[in-house]
Structure formats: structure tokens, C-alpha cells
Enzyme design. Structure first.
Site, PDB file in Angstrom:
ATOM      1  N   LYS A  22      28.809  34.575  22.465  1.00  0.00           N
ATOM      2  CA  LYS A  22      28.271  34.318  21.114  1.00  0.00           C
ATOM      3  C   LYS A  22      27.133  34.470  20.749  1.00  0.00           C
ATOM      4  CE  LYS A  22      30.419  30.902  17.829  1.00  0.00           C
ATOM      5  NZ  LYS A  22      30.621  29.545  17.576  1.00  0.00           N
TER       6      LYS A  22
HETATM    7  O1  G3P Z   1      32.833  28.008  14.619  1.00  0.00           O
HETATM    8  C1  G3P Z   1      32.022  27.830  13.644  1.00  0.00           C
HETATM    9  C2  G3P Z   1      31.845  26.402  13.107  1.00  0.00           C
HETATM   10  O2  G3P Z   1      31.531  25.616  14.283  1.00  0.00           O
HETATM   11  C3  G3P Z   1      31.045  26.074  12.073  1.00  0.00           C
HETATM   12  O3  G3P Z   1      32.003  24.816  11.499  1.00  0.00           O
HETATM   13  O4  G3P Z   1      32.417  22.832   9.977  1.00  0.00           O
HETATM   14  O5  G3P Z   1      30.178  23.363  11.298  1.00  0.00           O
HETATM   15  O6  G3P Z   1      30.813  24.751   9.259  1.00  0.00           O
HETATM   16  P1  G3P Z   1      31.064  24.161  10.463  1.00  0.00           P
END
Ligand code: G3P
Length: 218
Positions: A87
Site C-alpha cells: 500500500k
Molecule cells: O481503507 C481506508 C480506511 O482505513 C479509512 O477509513 O474510516 O478511517 O476513513 P476511515
């Protein structure tokens, strides 16, 4: 549509795997820290533990922000397990690293994507997956689903093979909407997968079937 779970929590990963519909896992440094996994050796071991639970791709994020550092870390991560996808953040050196990994046959997930232009660059650089963060756009009054639609259109126009991995999914309706738009993959919390199961008419109908069965067999 592939279902990935966005967590570093091994119990939740096992639960999703046991449901039989899991295609992979995404993680990031914040999700690792949330599980108390710190220090390079522990983090690398945790990636292997995750790979040993699931059958599909496991995204492991580099923390370097310069090209050489990303290449060094990415190659080490890719060596860990055949399921690892490296990633890489959407920054200038990240684009260079995506191209480098693509040329070497190392699979990548370009993360922190918030615009169609960034997604176009990721595809040009040969990313395996591109991760638009739709929930974080919604958080700032911007239509995250519209970004997924725009990327779908651009990729279809040119036949880019980069898979659209709808990330920062927050709930079940995000999953449904991404499926309608044609996102290749969604990654979200376990609750966003479990939520797909729920309908009160299913519960009422099952209770009635069982009640009638019991009547006929008593
Ligand atoms: O895969 C990306 C993710 O981890 C971000 O999610 O909920 O932290 O915006 P969030």
C-alpha cells in the site's frame, strides 16, 4: 464485487473469513495502532498472521515517504507472504514507487485517493488497486460516491485494469451504492458486511415458518 475487511483485529478477520464471503483485508498504520500493534517486527508478524487467516489479498502500508524508502519497505513487505499487496500513498514519490513495483510484478494499492486526477495517475503508474476514501469525503460535505462514479467512467473509457477499491466505507448503504456504481472491491468494517444480512421480514418470516413446522410436528 470483492469484499475486503478494513481492520487489523484478528477476531473480526476470522469472523468475516468464517462467513465465507471474504476476499481480502486492508490495514493501515492507524488500524494497527488501534490493536496495540507497534514496532516494526510486531507489525510484520501481524501481517503474516492476517495472511494465515484469509485466502485473499492483504494490503500492508509503507510508512516511508521518499521513493527509496518506499521501495525498500515495499520489497520487504512483498517478501513476507505471497498475499501481500504493498500500500503506497498518493504522493509524487508514491507514484514513482507504484511504477517501480508494477514493473517488478509487485502488486500495489494506491491509498489516500480523493480526486479523479489522483486515480488517473495511479492507473497510469500501474497500481493494482486504487483506494478512494469515500467516507472521509462525505465527512467534509463532499459526495464520496460521486468520486467512485467518476473513477469508474475514466477507467472504463480507457480500459485501465486498476481495480477500484472503495475505501473508508462506513455502513451498509455505502456497500450497496458502490455495488451499483461498479466498484470492483469494497473495504469496510465487519458491521458493513453483517448489516447486509439484516431484514425484519426475514426474521418474521423465519419465525412463522418454524412456528408452523412445530405445529405440524407436535
Ligand atoms: O481503507 C481506508 C480506511 O482505513 C479509512 O477509513 O474510516 O478511517 O476513513 P476511515
Amino acid at each position: 464485487m470483492k469484499f475486503f475487511i478494513d481492520t487489523a483485529n484478528l477476531d473480526q478477520i476470522k469472523e468475516a473469513q468464517e462467513l465465507g464471503v471474504l476476499d481480502g483485508v486492508t490495514t493501515n498504520p492507524s488500524l494497527m495502532a488501534k490493536e496495540g500493534i507497534t514496532g516494526k517486527d510486531n507489525i510484520l508478524k501481524h501481517y503474516v498472521d492476517i495472511c494465515n487467516i484469509v485466502d485473499g489479498d492483504v494490503s500492508a502500508e509503507v510508512v516511508a515517504t521518499d521513493f527509496e524508502g518506499m521501495v525498500r519497505e515495499g520489497e520487504e513487505l512483498a517478501e513476507l507472504h505471497e498475499q501481500i499487496v504493498v500500500k503506497v500513498p498518493m504522493i509524487k514519490d508514491g507514484v514513482k514507487a507504484l511504477k517501480y513495483f508494477s514493473d517488478k510484478g509487485i502488486r500495489t494499492n494506491c491509498t489516500l485517493v480523493f480526486s479523479p486526477g489522483q486515480a488517473l495517475l495511479a492507473a497510469k503508474a500501474g497500481a493494482t488497486y486504487v483506494s478512494p476514501f469515500l467516507g472521509r469525503l462525505d465527512d467534509i460535505s463532499t459526495d464520496g460516491l460521486n468520486l467512485i462514479s467518476e473513477i469508474r467512467l475514466i477507467y472504463d473509457n480507457y480500459g485501465f485494469e486498476t481495480q477500484i477499491l472503495a475505501a473508508s466505507i462506513r455502513h451498509t448503504m455505502h456497500v450497496i451504492d458502490c455495488a451499483k456504481i461498479g466498484a470492483d472491491v469494497m473495504t469496510g468494517p465487519l458491521s458493513s458486511i453483517d448489516g447486509l444480512l439484516k431484514h425484519p421480514l426475514t426474521d418474521i418470516g423465519l419465525a412463522k415458518f418454524l412456528e408452523d413446522y412445530a405445529k405440524g410436528n407436535s
